[in-house]
Design a protein around this motif. Structure first.
Motif, short mmCIF file in Angstrom:
data_model
loop_
_atom_site.label_atom_id
_atom_site.label_comp_id
_atom_site.label_asym_id
_atom_site.label_seq_id
_atom_site.Cartn_x
_atom_site.Cartn_y
_atom_site.Cartn_z
N MET A 283 -2.42 -0.98 3.45
CA MET A 283 -2.65 0.12 3.59
C MET A 283 -2.47 1.07 5.04
N ASP B 229 6.77 -1.52 -5.31
CA ASP B 229 6.60 0.82 -5.62
C ASP B 229 5.85 0.58 -6.02
N ILE B 230 5.24 -0.21 -6.62
CA ILE B 230 3.51 0.81 -7.46
C ILE B 230 3.24 1.02 -6.57
N VAL B 231 3.28 0.35 -5.96
CA VAL B 231 2.00 -0.05 -4.50
C VAL B 231 2.28 1.24 -3.73
N GLY B 232 2.97 1.10 -3.39
CA GLY B 232 3.86 2.61 -2.21
C GLY B 232 2.69 2.16 -0.75
N SER B 233 3.39 1.24 -0.12
CA SER B 233 2.37 0.76 1.01
C SER B 233 3.47 0.87 2.22
N PRO B 234 3.01 1.21 3.44
CA PRO B 234 3.90 2.19 4.23
C PRO B 234 3.95 0.53 5.33
N LYS C 219 6.02 -1.47 3.93
CA LYS C 219 6.98 -1.85 3.03
C LYS C 219 8.23 -2.54 3.61
N THR D 148 -4.18 -1.03 -4.98
CA THR D 148 -4.77 1.23 -3.76
C THR D 148 -6.84 1.59 -4.17
#
Lengths: 551, 342
Positions: free
Chosen positions: A46, A120-125, A127, A178
């Protein structure tokens, strides 16, 4: 009244020595490094800022190191083999690698981390670093393989960009990635140091990890001290409050006295860019429509002509800009590859020289002539008038803008300069592609690879608002060369060098972007610290565990 | 008085809402975007950028985003990957349920981030006010009592300097003199970084406060000393002072019994707004001295477009200002019996 004044003076004289004794902090046995910003998160998938990176690189396992001079991946925590088809990377983790709580570092940690980054549920930059992974497979506790969708010669950057998370401290379904408390304070480490204390906006203190697979570091305590202001950081270095800082060469020239310091000029994979927009900035369009068809974009009224771009390229003095950067300075560029990435740099090309007379001739040839004698060239009734927009986040952006404005004006152009705050500039001007000309820089990943600048020139990246092909340069030949350079079977440096040599030649010929300079920075370390030897590709942040105190 | 305070607090509620709405709309109108600042690097791609925007609700219209901030988004199933179906429920509860949201940069609770930093800011600000009032009032009194003497002239010069010298310049000057050359004061931070923060007392922070407090209080000293001087001179010309002198009261009694108490009442009105503006005043100073307060958090948030932190800071700043003004009004009423709370 007199009694009052005398009393106040006496009190002041009594207090100052007391304060002085308190002021002298003892940092014996402690290495104090300057952090440019606050730590925002310790989560290895993250983080996005330098303050966090300082800690992430010290407490989480990274799979391999990079040769400080060669820039090539070197075995460290893992060693690896690559399948003949170039699609499967099999890594073996060292047997003695454990988390600081005694749990072994395993393939499961790696798979958990990569899967979380892709979720998708993490939303990591991070990805985007996993998009080339078709599968991450656990072979055994200490062996894992990453299968790629296609051959990707730059995939080692993706592996290095994602340090590993301790899977046993996170929910298996990624639901707490997160929100896990480890993101703000980690009591577990798989790197050379363990976090001891974080005081927001002040410092982060770490102690040596006695169970580190590379051996317990010689320096037992490291403090990252948050100092956002450069001038204050340099004064702190002189006063002995911090041991290490980095600065641009021109600031280093003013850094005196230097008797107590060692310094190293460090060249990085950073390219300075002078953008000239190929398309009309009043109506930015993507290169392709929703169906994948090429969009016919309105050309820029001035810069769509290669003769004009070349005239601008040779019309201002980049060596003069380089000279303002002080000791070490940096180097001139011919294209998107920095000279110190020797295997990929095209040595047959030379940077265009400053040649105002040649530039004038090119402008005449392109039909831009001052017909009305007002000092400004015109063509088809359009005056040669444009704006250079930039954000002064680095001194040399401003220097470049002002030098270009002054020298190009002497060639018969009316050049204005606009300086904007970084956030406003980035989103509303640069990414929106609403500029005539602009100045910015682009940094590469690690280990260094010429693919880092792909996003600036691949036609698919021409997407106003989100893409990085900011000048709307569309060249199918270059697209194909970039694809070949990335997807070459075997990834032979010699063969890739030929491809990137050709890419640089086209960039120079087309003046796709005016690549200006690659600036250097100077790392400065107090002489009490031994083992200080940063290289262009592996800076001090990565080598703290190799440092010690002399004498 | 209780009813008066309650009424004032109730009146503050629409003020807070007005401030948050206007601030939010202004913030949205400001150029820039937090996600661009995160994703401008070779490791990113347009898909990741759009995914982050959708996850944070930044793809919604401004008024919808304000609604999320106000009442939360735990009733919204967010379509993170843009395929038209919801992937995860929102987690925000909203300001009305005591949730100031999660910072985009720090990825942790805004309230926690603010609470971590509001203490150091108040410590610095209150110290500056105490020093500012503690020195400003006596200087003003002395200037008035020794009207047109060298003391008055010196006070005037100090006042002009206090108002005219840029705070960041003075801060750098103090650092070069006292930290770099004389090495008698620590340059930055809040306490000795080699010590564990759990063992730190407020006394350990005093050396670190000296320079920031000097810089912050200089403006207060300049303002309050001139105000006090003007008030004392005005009161000295009042009939009741002349009467006290005429009936033969000793000068000391006239000053302490009649002039000073009456002259200082209006100075109390300064206190509230000064308290309220602590946050704004500390921004530059906290940056220069690396003081871990709200100011640095706010300035970072503005540059990073960290909307939740900006909104949280606006709420805290508005609350501090409203409470400061309320304190002033209350003090005024207590000090001057002619003023009633009704």
């Amino acid at each position: 009244m007199k009694r009052f004044i005398v009393l106040a003076l006496l009190l002041g004289l009594m207090v100052l020595p007391l304060v002085g004794s308190v002021a002298a902090q003892s940092t014996e046995g402690t290495l104090v490094m300057r952090s440019i910003g606050n730590m925002s998160t310790l989560n290895p998938i993250m983080w996005t800022d330098g303050g966090s990176f300082n800690l992430v690189s010290m407490i989480w396992p990274i799979p391999f190191s990079v040769g400080r001079d060669s820039g090539l991946p070197e075995p460290g925590l893992t060693s690896w083999t690559i399948s003949e088809d170039g699609l499967t990377y099999t890594f073996t983790i060292r047997d003695d690698a454990n988390w600081s709580d005694g749990t072994p570092i395993t393939s499961n940690d790696v798979k958990f981390t990569y899967d979380a980054a892709a979720s998708d549920i993490v939303g990591s930059p991070r990805k985007s670093n996993t998009t080339s992974f078709a599968a991450v497979n656990i072979v055994d506790e200490k062996t894992y393989e990453v299968v790629l969708n296609d051959i990707n010669c730059a995939v080692m950057q993706d592996f290095l960009a994602i340090p590993w998370m301790p899977a046993h401290r996170f929910a298996a379904d990624f639901s707490d990635v997160t929100t896990n408390p480890l993101n703000q304070f980690s009591d577990i480490s798989g790197g050379p140091y363990i976090l001891e204390e974080i005081v927001p906006d002040q410092f982060q203190r770490l102690t040596a990890n006695p169970t580190y697979w590379g051996g317990e570091p010689a320096i037992k305590t490291v403090i990252w001290r948050v100092m956002t202001d450069n001038a204050i950081a340099n004064q702190s270095l002189l006063a002995g409050e911090i041991d290490w800082n980095y600065m641009e060469g021109d600031l280093f020239e003013q850094f005196q006295p230097r008797d107590n310091f060692n310094s190293e000029t460090v060249y990085a994979d950073s390219v300075g860019l002078f953008f000239m927009n190929w398309a009309d900035p009043t109506n930015p369009q993507p290169a392709y429509d929703a169906d994948g068809n090429l969009v016919e974009q309105t050309p820029h009224p001035i810069f769509s002509d290669v003769l004009v771009r070349r005239a601008v390229q040779m019309g201002y003095d980049k060596d003069a800009i380089l000279a303002t950067l002080g000791e070490g300075g940096g180097g001139r560029l011919v294209g998107s590859v920095v000279p110190w990435m020797e295997w990929a740099f095209n040595k047959e090309l030379t940077p265009p020289a400053y040649d105002p007379e040649g530039a004038k001739a090119l402008l005449d040839e392109a039909g831009w002539i001052d017909t009305d004698g007002d000092g400004i060239r015109e063509k088809d009734g359009i005056p040669f008038k444009f704006d250079i927009v930039y954000s002064p986040v680095t001194n040399y952006f401003e220097t470049t803008a002002l030098v270009a404005q002054d020298q190009l004006s002497q060639l018969g152009m009316e050049v204005t300069v606009t300086s904007l705050e970084w956030g406003a500039y980035l989103n509303d001007v640069l990414l929106a592609q609403k500029f005539d000309a602009s100045i910015v820089s682009w940094g590469g990943g690690s280990p260094p690879d010429p693919t880092s600048t792909e996003p600036l020139l691949l036609s698919i990246g021409d997407q106003p608002g989100t893409g990085f092909n900011l000048t709307s340069y569309v060249n199918p030949e270059l697209d194909e060369l970039y694809r070949q350079g990335r997807a070459l079977v075997g990834c032979s440096p010699e063969e890739r060098a030929q491809i990137y040599g050709e890419i640089q030649r086209i960039q120079l010929e087309d003046v796709a972007i005016d690549f200006t300079i690659s600036p250097a920075t100077v790392e400065v370390m107090n002489k009490r610290v031994t083992g200080f030897d940063p290289g262009p590709w592996w800076t001090t942040q990565f080598t703290i565990s190799e440092l010690g105190f002399g004498g | 008085m209780g009813r008066y305070l309650l009424r004032r607090l109730v009146q503050a509620v629409p003020t807070i809402f007005g401030v948050t709405l206007i601030s939010f709309l202004l913030m949205m109108a400001t150029p820039g975007d937090p996600i661009s600042l995160i994703t401008f690097n070779p490791d990113s791609d347009p898909e990741t950028t759009m995914m982050l925007r959708r996850q944070l609700g930044l793809d919604q219209p401004p008024l919808m985003q304000y609604l999320y901030w106000l009442i939360g988004n735990d009733w919204v199933n967010i379509d993170v990957n843009g395929d038209g179906t919801g992937d995860m429920w929102g987690k925000r509860q909203g300001f009305l349920r005591g949730d100031l949201g999660q910072s985009i940069k720090y990825k942790s609770s805004v309230l926690e981030l603010i609470l971590q930093r509001v203490g150091p800011t108040l410590q610095l600000g209150i110290a500056a006010i105490l020093v500012g009032y503690g020195l400003g009032i006596p200087i003003g009194l002395l200037s008035a009592v020794y009207h047109r003497s060298w003391i008055d002239q010196l006070s005037r010069v100090l006042s002009v300097l206090g108002n005219a010298v840029p705070s960041f310049w003075l801060a750098l000057l103090l650092i070069i003199v006292f930290s770099v050359n004389l090495r008698v004061l620590p340059m930055s931070g809040m306490f000795d970084i080699t010590k564990n923060s759990a063992t730190i007392t407020i006394f350990d922070t005093i050396p670190y406060m000296i320079m920031p407090v000097i810089v912050l209080s200089l403006g207060i000293i300049a303002g309050i000393s001139r105000f006090t001087r003007a008030q004392v001179l005005e009161v000295m010309g009042q009939d009741y002072v002349r009467t006290a002198n005429a009936k033969g009261l000793p000068m000391r009694r006239v000053r302490w019994g009649h002039i000073i108490p009456n002259a200082l009442i209006p100075a109390a009105t300064f206190l509230g707004p000064t308290l309220g503006s602590l946050l704004g005043g500390a921004v530059i100073i906290e940056q220069v001295f690396s003081w871990p307060g709200m100011g640095r958090l706010v300035i970072d948030a503005v540059f990073q477009r960290d909307y939740p932190i900006i909104m949280g800071s606006v709420v805290i700043g508005a609350l501090m200002y409203i409470l400061g003004v309320l304190l002033s009004d209350t003090l005024y009423g207590l000090l001057d019996p002619r003023i009633r709370f009704n």
